[in-house]
Design a protein around this motif. Structure first.
Motif, short mmCIF file in Angstrom:
data_model
loop_
_atom_site.label_atom_id
_atom_site.label_comp_id
_atom_site.label_asym_id
_atom_site.label_seq_id
_atom_site.Cartn_x
_atom_site.Cartn_y
_atom_site.Cartn_z
N TRP A 63 0.84 -1.21 0.00
CA TRP A 63 0.00 0.00 0.00
C TRP A 63 0.87 1.25 0.00
CZ3 TRP A 63 -3.19 -2.24 4.66
CH2 TRP A 63 -4.06 -3.22 4.17
N MET A 64 1.94 1.22 0.79
CA MET A 64 2.82 2.40 0.83
C MET A 64 3.40 2.67 -0.56
SD MET A 64 4.95 2.37 4.34
CE MET A 64 4.25 1.88 5.90
N LYS A 65 3.79 1.60 -1.24
CA LYS A 65 4.34 1.76 -2.58
C LYS A 65 3.30 2.40 -3.51
CE LYS A 65 6.58 -0.72 -6.31
NZ LYS A 65 6.91 -2.01 -6.89
N GLU A 66 2.09 1.87 -3.47
CA GLU A 66 0.99 2.44 -4.29
C GLU A 66 0.76 3.90 -3.94
OE1 GLU A 66 -1.67 -1.60 -4.23
OE2 GLU A 66 -2.68 0.26 -3.57
N ASP A 67 0.93 4.24 -2.67
CA ASP A 67 0.67 5.61 -2.22
C ASP A 67 1.84 6.55 -2.48
OD1 ASP A 67 -1.85 4.84 -1.44
OD2 ASP A 67 -1.29 4.44 0.64
N GLY A 68 2.95 6.01 -3.03
CA GLY A 68 4.04 6.88 -3.46
C GLY A 68 5.26 6.90 -2.56
N VAL A 69 5.37 5.94 -1.66
CA VAL A 69 6.58 5.85 -0.84
C VAL A 69 7.68 5.20 -1.69
CG1 VAL A 69 7.61 4.71 1.19
CG2 VAL A 69 5.32 5.76 1.33
N ASP A 70 8.89 5.76 -1.63
CA ASP A 70 9.98 5.26 -2.46
C ASP A 70 10.81 4.18 -1.79
OD1 ASP A 70 9.74 7.15 -4.77
OD2 ASP A 70 9.93 8.59 -3.12
N LEU A 71 10.92 4.24 -0.48
CA LEU A 71 11.81 3.28 0.21
C LEU A 71 11.33 3.07 1.65
CD1 LEU A 71 15.59 2.91 0.05
CD2 LEU A 71 14.62 3.39 2.31
N ILE A 72 11.40 1.82 2.09
CA ILE A 72 11.06 1.50 3.48
C ILE A 72 12.35 1.21 4.24
CG2 ILE A 72 9.69 0.03 5.00
CD1 ILE A 72 7.61 0.01 2.95
N ASP A 73 12.52 1.96 5.31
CA ASP A 73 13.69 1.84 6.18
C ASP A 73 13.26 0.88 7.29
OD1 ASP A 73 15.62 2.29 8.11
OD2 ASP A 73 15.19 4.44 8.35
N VAL A 74 13.83 -0.33 7.26
CA VAL A 74 13.26 -1.43 8.04
C VAL A 74 13.98 -1.62 9.38
CG1 VAL A 74 12.56 -3.84 8.01
CG2 VAL A 74 12.60 -2.55 5.86
N SER A 75 13.35 -1.10 10.43
CA SER A 75 13.83 -1.31 11.79
C SER A 75 12.86 -2.25 12.49
CB SER A 75 13.90 0.06 12.49
OG SER A 75 14.53 -0.06 13.75
N SER A 76 12.90 -2.33 13.81
CA SER A 76 11.96 -3.20 14.52
C SER A 76 11.85 -2.81 15.98
CB SER A 76 12.40 -4.67 14.40
OG SER A 76 13.53 -4.91 15.20
N GLY A 77 10.75 -3.28 16.59
CA GLY A 77 10.59 -3.20 18.04
C GLY A 77 10.15 -1.88 18.62
N ALA A 78 9.97 -1.91 19.95
CA ALA A 78 9.74 -0.73 20.80
C ALA A 78 8.32 -0.19 20.80
CB ALA A 78 10.75 0.38 20.52
N VAL A 79 7.36 -0.92 20.21
CA VAL A 79 5.98 -0.45 20.30
C VAL A 79 5.37 -0.87 21.64
CG1 VAL A 79 4.74 -2.39 19.16
CG2 VAL A 79 3.90 -0.05 18.92
N VAL A 80 5.88 -1.97 22.17
CA VAL A 80 5.54 -2.40 23.54
C VAL A 80 6.86 -2.82 24.20
CG1 VAL A 80 3.16 -3.19 23.12
CG2 VAL A 80 5.07 -4.75 22.67
N PRO A 81 6.89 -2.82 25.53
CA PRO A 81 8.13 -3.26 26.17
C PRO A 81 8.31 -4.76 25.90
CG PRO A 81 6.65 -2.16 27.75
CD PRO A 81 5.85 -2.41 26.51
#
Ligand code: FNR
Length: 337
Positions: A236-254
């Protein structure tokens, strides 16, 4: 030697001289006004002299209530522009392309007054309880991102990155662990993506340049997001015009994160091949040979370097030596190179 790390990379009309990106890293060195300080001018310009292709400025607040700390860099008003413009021109003078990570901390904001999040659940007992965002709060926040993007353009940045990782506001909407809403911004993955979609659309009204999004591709908790689930959202991001995804992880919950060299690279690989979108890999990448492996095996398009660039501002120059690749010296050093 021919290397991929030192090959150019072009998105839209912006060409990076190599694949090395300085990862966004908060310096907590502004005062309450969010202005650029001498520290920022020294710190970032050193990495430009050091040969970094793209320097991504730290999480920069689009709204004062969305600051991680009261010392965050800010882009919520026009008075913050002259400092940012000076910083951009100093980095560019040294041959780097420049990016800014636009951020809202959501329930991880540590500022006086009310803090906001998709649902009224504190991150943990050390954080304040956030207020659930109303439709009006959501609209105001989207506008803040748009106005920040317009300012980033005025300041001369080449790239905008939206911070949708590490448990900050946009990540809180994306993850079912922090988003318990019953309206059109919660529930299905499409609904949880809605605010990000609207921020992207609003930013693109004022910004034609390369657009990155940083995500947390794994929540490390039962019922949370995984890289496989992010394939759909990345499409969806690609369709919406995002060029690159910077892929990190974690930290939304402890949650505890298993950390080892290249620990997040498999997430980048999954998203890159699953959604056919360019990705950046980040996380304990410290050597040229490691970066080269990731690029040559098409596991990512760009290599984000964080802490190693804090230790070694000249990491790209040292790494070129490691890979036996010749890079030009800064002109004042040429005689002695
Ligand atoms: C970070 N990180 C980070 N990430 C982000 O998206 N926005 C930010 O502002 C910050 N701030 C920040 C400050 C400091 C001091 C550190 C060490 C880290 C995370 C960073 O961008 C990177 O993803 C991690 O550090 C993992 O990469 P390295 O350091 O192992 O190369």
């Amino acid at each position: 030697m021919n290397t991929k790390l030192f090959s150019t990379y072009t998105i839209k009309d912006v060409t990076f001289k190599n694949r090395i990106v300085m990862a966004p890293m908060c310096m907590y060195s502004s005062q309450e006004d969010g202005h650029v300080k001498n520290w920022h001018l020294t710190h970032y310009t050193s990495r430009a002299v050091g040969g970094v292709g793209l320097i991504m400025l730290e999480a920069t607040a689009v709204d004062p209530q969305g600051r991680i700390s009261v010392n965050d860099l800010g882009i919520w008003n026009d008075e913050q522009l002259p400092g940012l413009s000076q910083l951009v021109s100093m980095m560019k003078e040294q041959g780097a392309k420049t990016g800014i990570q636009l951020a809202h901390a959501g329930r991880k904001a540590t500022v006086p007054g009310t803090i906001y999040a998709p649902s009224p659940i504190a991150f943990d007992e050390t954080y304040k309880q956030p207020q659930e965002m109303t439709q009006a709060d959501i609209e105001k926040t989207i506008l803040s991102f748009q106005q920040a993007a317009a300012r980033a353009k005025k300041a001369g940045f080449d790239v905008i990155e939206l911070h949708a990782a590490h448990g900050y506001l946009l990540n809180e909407f994306l993850s079912p662990l922090s988003n318990k809403r019953n309206d059109e911004y919660g529930g299905s993955s499409e609904n949880r993506y809605k605010i990000v979609k609207e921020v992207i659309a609003a930013v693109k009204q004022v910004w034609e340049g390369p657009l990155f999004v940083r995500i947390s591709a794994h929540d490390y908790q039962e019922g949370g997001m995984t890289a496989e689930q992010y394939i759909e959202i990345s499409k969806w991001m690609k369709e919406d015009g995002v060029d690159l995804i910077d892929v990190s992880s974690g930290a939304v919950v402890p949650a505890s994160i298993p950390v080892y060299p290249g620990y997040q690279v498999p997430f980048s690989e999954t998203i890159r091949s699953g959604a056919s979108i360019a990705t950046g890999a980040v996380g304990l990448i410290t050597t040229g040979i490691q970066a080269e492996e990731i690029l040559q095996n098409e596991r990512a398009d760009l290599i984000f370097i964080g802490r190693e660039l804090l230790r070694a501002p000249y990491w790209p120059r040292n790494t070129a030596k490691e890979l036996r690749y010749e890079i030009e010296a800064p002109t004042p050093y040429k005689r002695g190179w």
